[in-house]
Enzyme design. Structure first.
Site, short mmCIF file in Angstrom:
data_model
loop_
_atom_site.label_atom_id
_atom_site.label_comp_id
_atom_site.label_asym_id
_atom_site.label_seq_id
_atom_site.Cartn_x
_atom_site.Cartn_y
_atom_site.Cartn_z
N ASP A 57 36.19 0.98 -19.99
CA ASP A 57 35.14 0.30 -19.83
C ASP A 57 34.98 -0.44 -20.98
OD1 ASP A 57 32.51 2.53 -21.11
OD2 ASP A 57 34.47 2.46 -21.68
N ASP A 100 38.03 0.40 -26.52
CA ASP A 100 38.71 0.58 -25.42
C ASP A 100 39.66 -0.85 -25.47
OD1 ASP A 100 35.79 0.95 -24.42
OD2 ASP A 100 36.86 2.01 -22.89
N ASN A 137 30.07 1.01 -20.78
CA ASN A 137 29.76 0.24 -21.95
C ASN A 137 28.64 -0.96 -21.60
OD1 ASN A 137 30.58 1.76 -24.15
ND2 ASN A 137 32.68 0.86 -23.74
N THR A 190 38.94 6.31 -20.87
CA THR A 190 38.29 6.05 -22.08
C THR A 190 36.95 5.59 -21.72
OG1 THR A 190 39.04 3.71 -21.95
CG2 THR A 190 40.28 5.38 -23.26
N PHE A 240 28.62 9.79 -24.73
CA PHE A 240 28.53 8.91 -23.56
C PHE A 240 29.24 8.86 -22.46
CE2 PHE A 240 26.94 4.73 -22.29
CZ PHE A 240 27.94 4.30 -21.47
N ASN A 241 30.61 9.09 -22.46
CA ASN A 241 31.38 8.77 -21.18
C ASN A 241 31.11 9.98 -20.25
OD1 ASN A 241 32.79 6.57 -22.14
ND2 ASN A 241 34.36 7.94 -23.04
N GLN A 290 27.80 -0.01 -35.40
CA GLN A 290 27.61 1.45 -35.92
C GLN A 290 27.02 1.66 -37.18
OE1 GLN A 290 29.17 4.01 -34.32
NE2 GLN A 290 30.31 2.86 -32.61
N HIS A 303 37.18 5.63 -31.24
CA HIS A 303 37.15 6.74 -30.35
C HIS A 303 38.15 6.70 -29.35
CE1 HIS A 303 33.24 7.86 -31.39
NE2 HIS A 303 32.58 6.57 -31.17
N ASP A 304 38.48 5.49 -28.49
CA ASP A 304 39.36 5.47 -27.49
C ASP A 304 40.84 5.43 -27.78
OD1 ASP A 304 36.97 3.32 -25.45
OD2 ASP A 304 37.14 5.77 -25.62
O1 RIB Z 1 31.23 7.98 -26.69
C1 RIB Z 1 32.47 6.98 -27.10
C2 RIB Z 1 32.82 6.55 -25.77
O2 RIB Z 1 31.79 5.80 -24.99
C3 RIB Z 1 33.79 5.61 -26.07
O3 RIB Z 1 34.75 5.68 -24.96
C4 RIB Z 1 33.07 4.12 -25.88
O4 RIB Z 1 33.81 3.17 -25.63
C5 RIB Z 1 32.14 4.38 -25.24
O5 RIB Z 1 32.58 3.92 -23.81
CA CA Z 2 35.18 3.38 -23.78
#
Ligand code: RIB
Ligand code: CA
Length: 319
Positions: free
Chosen positions: A21, A26, A50, A134, A175-176, A237, A249-250
Protein backbone atom coordinates in the site's frame (compact mmCIF):
# COMPACT_ATOMS: atom_id res chain seq x y z
CA UNK A 1 4.19 -28.72 13.00
CA UNK A 2 5.75 -25.82 11.07
CA UNK A 3 9.53 -25.63 10.85
CA UNK A 4 11.69 -22.57 10.90
CA UNK A 5 11.79 -21.23 7.33
CA UNK A 6 15.04 -22.18 5.64
CA UNK A 7 16.21 -21.49 2.12
CA UNK A 8 19.32 -21.84 0.09
CA UNK A 9 21.66 -18.90 -0.20
CA UNK A 10 21.31 -16.23 -2.84
CA UNK A 11 21.87 -18.86 -5.56
CA UNK A 12 18.14 -19.63 -5.53
CA UNK A 13 15.80 -16.90 -6.79
CA UNK A 14 12.79 -16.68 -4.55
CA UNK A 15 9.48 -16.17 -6.33
CA UNK A 16 7.29 -13.65 -4.57
CA UNK A 17 4.09 -11.70 -4.95
CA UNK A 18 4.49 -8.33 -3.21
CA UNK A 19 1.18 -6.98 -1.88
CA UNK A 20 1.55 -3.41 -0.68
CA UNK A 21 0.00 0.00 0.00
CA UNK A 22 2.67 2.53 -1.08
CA UNK A 23 3.45 4.29 1.28
CA UNK A 24 6.99 5.56 1.77
CA UNK A 25 8.35 2.42 3.36
CA UNK A 26 6.51 0.24 0.84
CA UNK A 27 8.36 2.19 -1.85
CA UNK A 28 11.71 1.18 -0.35
CA UNK A 29 10.53 -2.43 -0.19
CA UNK A 30 9.67 -2.31 -3.91
CA UNK A 31 13.08 -0.74 -4.61
CA UNK A 32 14.88 -3.43 -2.59
CA UNK A 33 13.04 -6.32 -4.24
CA UNK A 34 12.73 -4.92 -7.75
CA UNK A 35 16.16 -5.78 -9.15
CA UNK A 36 17.58 -8.05 -6.46
CA UNK A 37 19.23 -11.20 -7.91
CA UNK A 38 17.83 -13.26 -5.03
CA UNK A 39 14.22 -12.34 -5.74
CA UNK A 40 11.81 -12.80 -8.65
CA UNK A 41 8.87 -10.42 -8.20
CA UNK A 42 6.07 -12.08 -10.18
CA UNK A 43 3.74 -9.16 -9.60
CA UNK A 44 3.01 -6.23 -7.34
CA UNK A 45 -0.55 -6.27 -6.02
CA UNK A 46 -2.04 -3.16 -4.49
CA UNK A 47 -4.34 -2.72 -1.53
CA UNK A 48 -5.89 0.34 0.09
CA UNK A 49 -4.14 1.15 3.32
CA UNK A 50 -1.84 4.11 3.77
CA UNK A 51 -4.04 5.84 1.23
CA UNK A 52 -6.97 4.99 -1.05
CA UNK A 53 -6.54 2.28 -3.68
CA UNK A 54 -6.42 4.85 -6.49
CA UNK A 55 -3.50 6.62 -4.79
CA UNK A 56 -1.57 3.53 -3.68
CA UNK A 57 -1.88 2.12 -7.21
CA UNK A 58 -0.65 5.35 -8.80
CA UNK A 59 2.26 5.43 -6.33
CA UNK A 60 3.31 1.87 -7.19
CA UNK A 61 3.17 2.64 -10.92
CA UNK A 62 5.25 5.78 -10.44
CA UNK A 63 7.87 3.92 -8.39
CA UNK A 64 8.16 1.13 -10.98
CA UNK A 65 8.30 3.62 -13.87
CA UNK A 66 10.95 5.77 -12.16
CA UNK A 67 13.13 2.78 -11.26
CA UNK A 68 12.55 1.16 -14.66
CA UNK A 69 11.05 -1.96 -13.08
CA UNK A 70 9.28 -4.11 -15.65
CA UNK A 71 6.93 -5.64 -13.05
CA UNK A 72 3.16 -5.84 -13.56
CA UNK A 73 1.03 -3.89 -11.06
CA UNK A 74 -2.45 -5.22 -10.18
CA UNK A 75 -4.95 -3.04 -8.32
CA UNK A 76 -6.81 -4.97 -5.64
CA UNK A 77 -9.31 -4.34 -2.89
CA UNK A 78 -10.28 -0.76 -2.20
CA UNK A 79 -11.55 -1.33 1.32
CA UNK A 80 -11.35 -3.87 4.16
CA UNK A 81 -13.45 -7.04 4.09
CA UNK A 82 -15.93 -5.86 6.72
CA UNK A 83 -14.89 -2.74 8.69
CA UNK A 84 -14.70 0.87 7.56
CA UNK A 85 -11.52 1.94 5.79
CA UNK A 86 -8.75 3.72 7.67
CA UNK A 87 -5.80 5.49 6.03
CA UNK A 88 -2.49 6.90 7.32
CA UNK A 89 -2.39 10.34 5.71
CA UNK A 90 -0.72 11.74 8.82
CA UNK A 91 2.35 9.68 8.00
CA UNK A 92 2.29 9.35 4.20
CA UNK A 93 0.48 12.54 3.19
CA UNK A 94 -2.40 13.34 0.87
CA UNK A 95 -0.90 11.44 -2.07
CA UNK A 96 0.38 8.56 0.04
CA UNK A 97 3.88 9.35 -1.25
CA UNK A 98 4.25 13.04 -0.41
CA UNK A 99 7.70 14.52 -0.97
CA UNK A 100 8.35 12.65 -4.23
CA UNK A 101 8.39 14.11 -7.75
CA UNK A 102 7.87 11.94 -10.81
CA UNK A 103 7.73 12.43 -14.57
CA UNK A 104 4.24 12.14 -16.13
CA UNK A 105 2.99 8.59 -15.53
CA UNK A 106 2.81 6.35 -18.61
CA UNK A 107 3.03 2.88 -16.98
CA UNK A 108 -0.43 1.30 -16.82
CA UNK A 109 -1.81 -1.10 -14.22
CA UNK A 110 -2.99 -4.51 -15.37
CA UNK A 111 -6.65 -5.10 -16.14
CA UNK A 112 -6.80 -8.27 -14.03
CA UNK A 113 -7.85 -7.73 -10.40
CA UNK A 114 -5.11 -8.42 -7.85
CA UNK A 115 -7.16 -11.13 -6.17
CA UNK A 116 -7.57 -12.98 -9.48
CA UNK A 117 -3.86 -12.57 -10.25
CA UNK A 118 -2.97 -14.06 -6.85
CA UNK A 119 -5.29 -17.02 -7.47
CA UNK A 120 -4.18 -17.63 -11.08
CA UNK A 121 -0.48 -17.36 -10.23
CA UNK A 122 -0.64 -19.66 -7.23
CA UNK A 123 -2.81 -22.27 -8.99
CA UNK A 124 -0.36 -22.41 -11.90
CA UNK A 125 2.65 -22.73 -9.58
CA UNK A 126 4.58 -25.60 -8.00
CA UNK A 127 3.89 -24.22 -4.52
CA UNK A 128 7.16 -22.26 -4.53
CA UNK A 129 5.77 -18.73 -4.18
CA UNK A 130 6.18 -16.57 -1.07
CA UNK A 131 3.33 -14.15 -0.41
CA UNK A 132 4.85 -10.94 0.91
CA UNK A 133 2.59 -8.32 2.47
CA UNK A 134 3.47 -4.81 3.55
CA UNK A 135 -0.08 -3.53 3.93
CA UNK A 136 -3.47 -4.76 5.12
CA UNK A 137 -4.07 -8.43 4.23
CA UNK A 138 -7.34 -7.90 2.36
CA UNK A 139 -6.19 -9.15 -1.07
CA UNK A 140 -4.71 -12.39 0.26
CA UNK A 141 -7.74 -13.08 2.49
CA UNK A 142 -10.18 -12.44 -0.36
CA UNK A 143 -8.17 -14.74 -2.65
CA UNK A 144 -8.38 -17.47 -0.01
CA UNK A 145 -12.15 -17.03 0.27
CA UNK A 146 -12.64 -16.98 -3.51
CA UNK A 147 -10.41 -20.02 -4.20
CA UNK A 148 -9.52 -22.06 -1.07
CA UNK A 149 -7.50 -24.45 -3.24
CA UNK A 150 -4.65 -21.90 -3.28
CA UNK A 151 -3.95 -22.74 0.38
CA UNK A 152 -1.60 -25.64 -0.31
CA UNK A 153 0.08 -23.66 -3.08
CA UNK A 154 1.35 -20.99 -0.67
CA UNK A 155 4.98 -21.60 0.32
CA UNK A 156 4.85 -19.05 3.14
CA UNK A 157 3.71 -15.60 4.11
CA UNK A 158 6.32 -12.99 5.00
CA UNK A 159 4.36 -10.05 6.29
CA UNK A 160 5.03 -6.73 7.93
CA UNK A 161 2.39 -6.39 10.59
CA UNK A 162 1.46 -6.64 14.24
CA UNK A 163 3.69 -6.72 17.27
CA UNK A 164 3.98 -8.88 20.35
CA UNK A 165 4.43 -5.69 22.34
CA UNK A 166 2.98 -2.25 21.58
CA UNK A 167 0.87 -1.06 18.66
CA UNK A 168 1.15 2.13 16.61
CA UNK A 169 -2.51 2.94 15.99
CA UNK A 170 -3.81 1.98 19.42
CA UNK A 171 -1.78 0.79 22.42
CA UNK A 172 -2.61 -2.75 21.26
CA UNK A 173 -2.72 -2.74 17.47
CA UNK A 174 -0.43 -2.08 14.49
CA UNK A 175 -1.79 -0.41 11.35
CA UNK A 176 -1.60 -3.25 8.76
CA UNK A 177 -3.43 -5.61 11.07
CA UNK A 178 -6.05 -3.29 12.57
CA UNK A 179 -6.82 -1.82 9.12
CA UNK A 180 -8.32 -5.22 8.21
CA UNK A 181 -8.19 -7.46 11.27
CA UNK A 182 -10.69 -9.87 9.74
CA UNK A 183 -8.34 -10.43 6.80
CA UNK A 184 -5.47 -10.98 9.21
CA UNK A 185 -7.62 -13.53 11.06
CA UNK A 186 -8.11 -15.45 7.80
CA UNK A 187 -4.36 -15.56 7.20
CA UNK A 188 -3.31 -16.42 10.77
CA UNK A 189 -5.86 -19.26 11.04
CA UNK A 190 -4.86 -20.79 7.70
CA UNK A 191 -2.13 -23.09 8.95
CA UNK A 192 0.52 -22.05 6.40
CA UNK A 193 3.97 -20.85 7.42
CA UNK A 194 3.93 -17.18 8.51
CA UNK A 195 6.95 -15.01 9.20
CA UNK A 196 5.59 -12.01 11.09
CA UNK A 197 7.82 -8.95 10.87
CA UNK A 198 6.27 -6.76 13.54
CA UNK A 199 6.95 -3.40 15.11
CA UNK A 200 9.14 -5.17 17.67
CA UNK A 201 11.90 -5.39 15.06
CA UNK A 202 10.95 -2.65 12.58
CA UNK A 203 11.08 0.02 15.27
CA UNK A 204 14.78 -0.80 15.63
CA UNK A 205 15.66 0.27 12.08
CA UNK A 206 15.22 4.02 12.36
CA UNK A 207 16.25 6.00 9.30
CA UNK A 208 18.29 8.68 11.06
CA UNK A 209 19.70 11.62 9.06
CA UNK A 210 23.09 9.85 9.10
CA UNK A 211 21.51 6.93 7.23
CA UNK A 212 19.91 9.26 4.68
CA UNK A 213 23.31 10.92 4.20
CA UNK A 214 24.99 7.50 3.78
CA UNK A 215 22.52 6.39 1.11
CA UNK A 216 22.68 9.78 -0.59
CA UNK A 217 26.36 9.20 -1.33
CA UNK A 218 25.37 6.48 -3.81
CA UNK A 219 24.20 9.37 -6.00
CA UNK A 220 22.03 7.27 -8.31
CA UNK A 221 18.30 7.27 -9.13
CA UNK A 222 17.48 4.93 -6.25
CA UNK A 223 19.28 7.04 -3.67
CA UNK A 224 17.68 10.21 -5.01
CA UNK A 225 14.23 8.65 -4.51
CA UNK A 226 15.28 7.37 -1.09
CA UNK A 227 16.25 10.89 0.02
CA UNK A 228 12.96 12.40 -1.18
CA UNK A 229 11.00 9.62 0.51
CA UNK A 230 12.85 9.80 3.81
CA UNK A 231 12.88 13.58 4.07
CA UNK A 232 9.08 13.61 4.12
CA UNK A 233 8.69 10.34 6.05
CA UNK A 234 11.12 11.40 8.79
CA UNK A 235 9.37 14.73 9.16
CA UNK A 236 5.97 13.08 9.66
CA UNK A 237 7.41 10.46 12.02
CA UNK A 238 8.86 13.29 14.12
CA UNK A 239 5.54 15.14 14.15
CA UNK A 240 3.44 12.08 15.03
CA UNK A 241 5.75 9.94 17.16
CA UNK A 242 8.56 12.32 18.13
CA UNK A 243 11.11 10.07 16.43
CA UNK A 244 14.42 11.40 15.08
CA UNK A 245 14.35 8.77 12.33
CA UNK A 246 11.42 6.98 10.71
CA UNK A 247 11.15 3.20 11.31
CA UNK A 248 11.67 1.52 7.94
CA UNK A 249 9.02 -1.14 8.50
CA UNK A 250 8.27 -2.71 5.11
CA UNK A 251 11.74 -3.34 3.64
CA UNK A 252 12.52 -5.66 6.57
CA UNK A 253 10.35 -8.29 4.84
CA UNK A 254 12.52 -8.14 1.71
CA UNK A 255 15.76 -7.93 3.69
CA UNK A 256 14.68 -11.13 5.45
CA UNK A 257 14.20 -12.87 2.10
CA UNK A 258 17.61 -11.68 0.91
CA UNK A 259 19.40 -12.73 4.10
CA UNK A 260 17.31 -14.62 6.63
CA UNK A 261 19.90 -14.06 9.35
CA UNK A 262 19.08 -10.35 9.54
CA UNK A 263 15.99 -11.11 11.65
CA UNK A 264 15.80 -13.38 14.67
CA UNK A 265 12.41 -15.11 14.88
CA UNK A 266 10.67 -17.12 17.59
CA UNK A 267 7.92 -19.66 16.95
CA UNK A 268 4.73 -18.52 18.65
CA UNK A 269 1.01 -19.12 18.55
CA UNK A 270 -0.52 -15.85 17.33
CA UNK A 271 -4.20 -14.97 17.37
CA UNK A 272 -5.80 -11.81 15.95
CA UNK A 273 -8.18 -10.01 18.30
CA UNK A 274 -11.34 -9.40 16.25
CA UNK A 275 -13.71 -9.44 19.23
CA UNK A 276 -12.68 -6.84 21.80
CA UNK A 277 -12.92 -3.07 21.69
CA UNK A 278 -9.81 -1.79 23.44
CA UNK A 279 -7.50 -4.40 21.89
CA UNK A 280 -9.27 -4.88 18.54
CA UNK A 281 -6.72 -5.69 15.82
CA UNK A 282 -4.00 -6.86 18.21
CA UNK A 283 -1.71 -9.74 17.26
CA UNK A 284 -1.84 -11.69 20.49
CA UNK A 285 1.50 -13.54 20.28
CA UNK A 286 1.96 -16.23 22.93
CA UNK A 287 5.65 -15.45 23.53
CA UNK A 288 5.92 -17.73 26.60
CA UNK A 289 3.67 -20.53 25.29
CA UNK A 290 1.11 -20.11 28.07
CA UNK A 291 -1.72 -21.49 25.89
CA UNK A 292 0.15 -24.69 24.95
CA UNK A 293 -1.09 -24.23 21.37
CA UNK A 294 0.89 -25.26 18.28
CA UNK A 295 2.87 -22.24 17.01
CA UNK A 296 1.41 -20.85 13.77
CA UNK A 297 3.95 -18.10 13.15
CA UNK A 298 7.58 -17.11 13.35
CA UNK A 299 7.60 -13.70 15.00
CA UNK A 300 10.52 -11.32 14.65
CA UNK A 301 12.07 -10.64 18.06
CA UNK A 302 15.35 -8.97 17.04
CA UNK A 303 17.13 -7.50 14.03
CA UNK A 304 20.77 -7.01 13.07
CA UNK A 305 20.53 -3.27 12.43
CA UNK A 306 23.94 -2.87 10.78
CA UNK A 307 23.30 -5.82 8.47
CA UNK A 308 19.89 -4.37 7.57
CA UNK A 309 21.34 -1.02 6.45
CA UNK A 310 24.05 -2.84 4.49
CA UNK A 311 21.31 -4.77 2.67
CA UNK A 312 19.47 -1.52 1.93
CA UNK A 313 22.64 0.14 0.63
CA UNK A 314 23.58 -2.87 -1.50
CA UNK A 315 20.01 -3.02 -2.81
CA UNK A 316 20.24 0.57 -4.02
CA UNK A 317 23.68 0.14 -5.61
CA UNK A 318 22.09 -2.12 -8.23
CA UNK A 319 20.25 0.82 -9.84
O1 RIB B 1 2.52 -0.03 10.81
C1 RIB B 1 3.41 0.15 9.73
C2 RIB B 1 2.78 -0.32 8.46
O2 RIB B 1 1.63 0.45 8.17
C3 RIB B 1 3.71 -0.12 7.23
O3 RIB B 1 3.45 -1.12 6.30
C4 RIB B 1 3.29 1.21 6.69
O4 RIB B 1 3.55 1.34 5.28
C5 RIB B 1 1.81 1.17 6.94
O5 RIB B 1 1.21 0.43 5.87
CA1 CA C 1 2.85 -0.51 4.01
Amino acid sequence: MIVNPTYKDNMEKQKIILDCDPGHDDAVAIMLAGKNPAIDVLGITIVAGNQTLEKTTKNALNICQYLDLNIPVYPGCGRPMIREQMIAADIHGVTGLDGTHFEPLTKKSENKHAVQFIIDTLMASDGDITLVSTGPLTNYAMALRLEPAITTKIKQFVLMGGSYQLGNVTPAAEFNIIADADAAHVVFTLGRKIVMIGLDVTRKVLCYPSIVERMGKLNNKASKLFIDLMNFYNHSQKEVFGLDGGPLHDPVTIAYLIDQSVVTTKAMYTEIDIRSTQSYGRTNCDYFGYLKKEPNSFVGIDIDVDKFWDIIENGMKIY
